[in-house]
Design an enzyme around this catalytic site. Structure first.
Site, PDB file in Angstrom:
ATOM      1  N   SER A  15      43.695  35.252  54.586  1.00 17.32           N
ATOM      2  CA  SER A  15      43.099  34.152  55.352  1.00 17.32           C
ATOM      3  C   SER A  15      43.632  34.183  56.778  1.00 17.32           C
ATOM      4  CB  SER A  15      43.514  32.858  54.629  1.00 17.32           C
ATOM      5  OG  SER A  15      43.349  31.727  55.408  1.00 17.32           O
ATOM      6  N   SER A 140      56.369  30.384  64.979  1.00 19.58           N
ATOM      7  CA  SER A 140      55.513  29.320  65.520  1.00 19.58           C
ATOM      8  C   SER A 140      56.209  28.782  66.774  1.00 19.58           C
ATOM      9  CB  SER A 140      55.401  28.191  64.488  1.00 19.58           C
ATOM     10  OG  SER A 140      54.851  27.020  65.064  1.00 19.58           O
ATOM     11  N   TYR A 153      58.934  22.270  58.273  1.00 21.51           N
ATOM     12  CA  TYR A 153      58.276  23.486  58.784  1.00 21.51           C
ATOM     13  C   TYR A 153      59.036  24.022  59.996  1.00 21.51           C
ATOM     14  CZ  TYR A 153      54.415  26.275  60.848  1.00 21.51           C
ATOM     15  OH  TYR A 153      53.632  27.265  61.400  1.00 21.51           O
ATOM     16  N   LYS A 157      61.013  27.611  60.326  1.00 25.29           N
ATOM     17  CA  LYS A 157      60.654  28.585  61.373  1.00 25.29           C
ATOM     18  C   LYS A 157      61.852  28.846  62.291  1.00 25.29           C
ATOM     19  CE  LYS A 157      56.252  29.391  60.346  1.00 25.29           C
ATOM     20  NZ  LYS A 157      55.781  30.690  59.855  1.00 25.29           N
ATOM     21  N   THR A 188      42.660  28.252  62.318  1.00 27.03           N
ATOM     22  CA  THR A 188      42.705  28.830  60.960  1.00 27.03           C
ATOM     23  C   THR A 188      42.791  27.649  59.967  1.00 27.03           C
ATOM     24  OG1 THR A 188      45.107  28.813  60.657  1.00 27.03           O
ATOM     25  CG2 THR A 188      44.190  30.691  61.868  1.00 27.03           C
TER      26      THR A 188
HETATM   27  N1  LIG Z   1      47.224  28.595  62.757  1.00 28.36           N
HETATM   28  C1  LIG Z   1      48.153  28.055  63.518  1.00 28.36           C
HETATM   29  O1  LIG Z   1      47.882  27.145  64.340  1.00 28.36           O
HETATM   30  C2  LIG Z   1      49.580  28.554  63.426  1.00 28.36           C
HETATM   31  C3  LIG Z   1      50.484  28.113  64.395  1.00 28.36           C
HETATM   32  C4  LIG Z   1      51.788  28.548  64.332  1.00 28.36           C
HETATM   33  C5  LIG Z   1      52.192  29.422  63.341  1.00 28.36           C
HETATM   34  N2  LIG Z   1      51.293  29.836  62.392  1.00 28.36           N
HETATM   35  C6  LIG Z   1      51.779  30.732  61.351  1.00 28.36           C
HETATM   36  O2  LIG Z   1      50.864  31.783  61.152  1.00 28.36           O
HETATM   37  C7  LIG Z   1      51.017  32.279  59.830  1.00 28.36           C
HETATM   38  C8  LIG Z   1      49.639  32.479  59.212  1.00 28.36           C
HETATM   39  O3  LIG Z   1      49.024  31.210  59.067  1.00 28.36           O
HETATM   40  P1  LIG Z   1      47.465  30.967  59.277  1.00 28.36           P
HETATM   41  O4  LIG Z   1      47.316  30.116  60.454  1.00 28.36           O
HETATM   42  O5  LIG Z   1      46.721  32.247  59.202  1.00 28.36           O
HETATM   43  O6  LIG Z   1      47.178  30.029  57.998  1.00 28.36           O
HETATM   44  P2  LIG Z   1      46.396  30.289  56.629  1.00 28.36           P
HETATM   45  O7  LIG Z   1      44.998  30.708  56.918  1.00 28.36           O
HETATM   46  O8  LIG Z   1      46.637  29.085  55.810  1.00 28.36           O
HETATM   47  O9  LIG Z   1      47.140  31.563  55.999  1.00 28.36           O
HETATM   48  C9  LIG Z   1      48.338  31.473  55.299  1.00 28.36           C
HETATM   49  C10 LIG Z   1      48.498  32.733  54.452  1.00 28.36           C
HETATM   50  O10 LIG Z   1      49.756  32.668  53.765  1.00 28.36           O
HETATM   51  C11 LIG Z   1      49.535  32.991  52.390  1.00 28.36           C
HETATM   52  N3  LIG Z   1      50.523  32.294  51.559  1.00 28.36           N
HETATM   53  C12 LIG Z   1      50.784  30.937  51.518  1.00 28.36           C
HETATM   54  N4  LIG Z   1      51.711  30.679  50.596  1.00 28.36           N
HETATM   55  C13 LIG Z   1      52.077  31.867  50.047  1.00 28.36           C
HETATM   56  C14 LIG Z   1      52.989  32.248  49.028  1.00 28.36           C
HETATM   57  N5  LIG Z   1      53.733  31.337  48.358  1.00 28.36           N
HETATM   58  N6  LIG Z   1      53.100  33.560  48.700  1.00 28.36           N
HETATM   59  C15 LIG Z   1      52.365  34.481  49.340  1.00 28.36           C
HETATM   60  N7  LIG Z   1      51.471  34.197  50.314  1.00 28.36           N
HETATM   61  C16 LIG Z   1      51.325  32.902  50.649  1.00 28.36           C
HETATM   62  C17 LIG Z   1      48.105  32.517  52.096  1.00 28.36           C
HETATM   63  O11 LIG Z   1      47.502  33.267  51.058  1.00 28.36           O
HETATM   64  P3  LIG Z   1      47.340  32.839  49.532  1.00 28.36           P
HETATM   65  O12 LIG Z   1      46.879  31.408  49.489  1.00 28.36           O
HETATM   66  O13 LIG Z   1      46.318  33.814  49.025  1.00 28.36           O
HETATM   67  O14 LIG Z   1      48.670  33.048  48.910  1.00 28.36           O
HETATM   68  C18 LIG Z   1      47.410  32.885  53.416  1.00 28.36           C
HETATM   69  O15 LIG Z   1      46.986  34.221  53.383  1.00 28.36           O
HETATM   70  C19 LIG Z   1      51.906  31.269  59.095  1.00 28.36           C
HETATM   71  O16 LIG Z   1      53.216  31.787  58.985  1.00 28.36           O
HETATM   72  C20 LIG Z   1      51.898  30.071  59.995  1.00 28.36           C
HETATM   73  O17 LIG Z   1      53.071  29.282  59.889  1.00 28.36           O
HETATM   74  C21 LIG Z   1      50.010  29.424  62.431  1.00 28.36           C
END
Ligand SMILES: NC(=O)c1ccc[n+]([C@@H]2O[C@H](COP(=O)([O-])OP(=O)(O)OC[C@H]3O[C@@H](n4cnc5c(N)ncnc54)[C@H](OP(=O)(O)O)[C@@H]3O)[C@@H](O)[C@H]2O)c1
Length: 263
Positions: A15, A140, A153, A157, A188
């Site tokens: 995702s 993050s 969170y 981080k 996302t």
């Molecule tokens: N989007 C933002 O605004 C933002 C901002 C700052 C940082 N981030 C960071 O970016 C990274 C990716 O997030 P995203 O925005 O792409 O969100 P997302 O679409 O919710 O993706 C999160 C991913 O983590 C996997 N995941 C969650 N729990 C897990 C577990 N217990 N074991 C293995 N995999 C797990 C999920 O897959 P499954 O459900 O298939 O396990 C999914 O593929 C994260 O570390 C997040 O903290 C995002």
């Protein structure tokens, strides 16, 4: 990743950011291993990528620390080596400290910090042996400063920065690199999947995330930063200015964050 022969392992590839990274690397012809918990979602991502013959899938839960070494062994068996581990999987939070059950803080530390530490630590001997390797960590802006509703969170981080700054120091001599990526808001499903007071998922998008930088644009910038082996970068909107402001005036940052209406 300029070299097509490189092997890149992406966690959280089902995702959001991980999926977007997979598509870019696949287009470049890089050999990939995609991980997350949901096998079906990973298969769907694989089908949507160019060169699917270069993509292997390894589904597991990052919470399963005890089996991290087994997952690393399985990942190494696909191509015989790994060059880059992108520690991207993670889960966010939307709840105030006073209302949040302890189990939520534990879940955030387990998934966002310890899961990544367990996997990276298990892969480290392989990087040392091959005298090269690159750990990429998706932190993050919350890894650099805090904001209400994200206490656990932000703590998890922040912990990643402490761990990987030290790993970089201890293994520079082994030609092992560390890139810390600090996203601001990226569009996302992160908010939807974030944990609330009792550990249940929020279930809805929030405005700031929806209006964030487009995930494909973010992933392109991130791939470039990884190619350049940057130590630490932040991409997003004005929220990333907090990273720099904190160095100048913690108090000013505090009042600006409190004035902003972002939940
Ligand atoms: N989007 C933002 O605004 C933002 C901002 C700052 C940082 N981030 C960071 O970016 C990274 C990716 O997030 P995203 O925005 O792409 O969100 P997302 O679409 O919710 O993706 C999160 C991913 O983590 C996997 N995941 C969650 N729990 C897990 C577990 N217990 N074991 C293995 N995999 C797990 C999920 O897959 P499954 O459900 O298939 O396990 C999914 O593929 C994260 O570390 C997040 O903290 C995002």
């Amino acid at each position: 990743m300029k070299n097509k022969e490189s092997i890149v392992w992406i966690t959280g590839a089902s995702s959001g950011i991980g999926e977007a990274l997979a598509k870019i690397y696949a287009q470049k012809g890089v050999k990939l291993i995609l991980s997350s918990r949901r096998l079906d979602a990973l298969k769907k991502v694989k089908r949507s990528c160019d060169n699917p013959e270069n993509i292997q899938i390894l589904a597991f839960d990052l919470n399963d620390f005890e089996n991290a070494a087994i997952q690393v062994e399985k990942a190494l068996n696909f191509y015989g080596k790994i060059d880059v581990l992108i520690n991207n999987a993670g889960i966010s939070q939307r709840s105030l400290i006073a209302a949040t059950e302890f189990k939520v803080f534990k879940a955030l530390i387990d998934i966002d910090y310890l899961g990544t530490v367990a996997l990276s630590r298990a892969l480290l001997p392989h990087f040392i042996e091959q005298k090269s390797g690159h750990f990429v960590v998706v932190s993050s802006v919350m890894g650099k400063y805090g904001s209400p509703y994200r206490s656990g969170y932000a703590a998890a981080k922040h912990a990643l920065h402490g761990f990987f700054d030290v790993l970089r120091m201890e293994h520079q001599r082994d030609n092992i690199h560390v890139t810390m990526i600090c996203p601001g808001f990226v569009a996302t499903p992160i908010a939807k999947n974030s944990l609330t007071e009792d550990g249940s998922a929020l279930g809805v998008d929030d405005v700031a995330t929806r209006k964030g930088i487009k995930v494909d644009d973010f992933a392109l910038k991130m791939v470039r930063a990884v190619e350049q082996k940057k130590w630490e970068v932040s991409f997003g909107g004005k929220e990333r200015l907090g990273v720099y402001l904190k160095r100048l005036s913690n108090k000013l940052l505090h009042s600006i964050v409190l004035r902003s209406k972002v939940r």
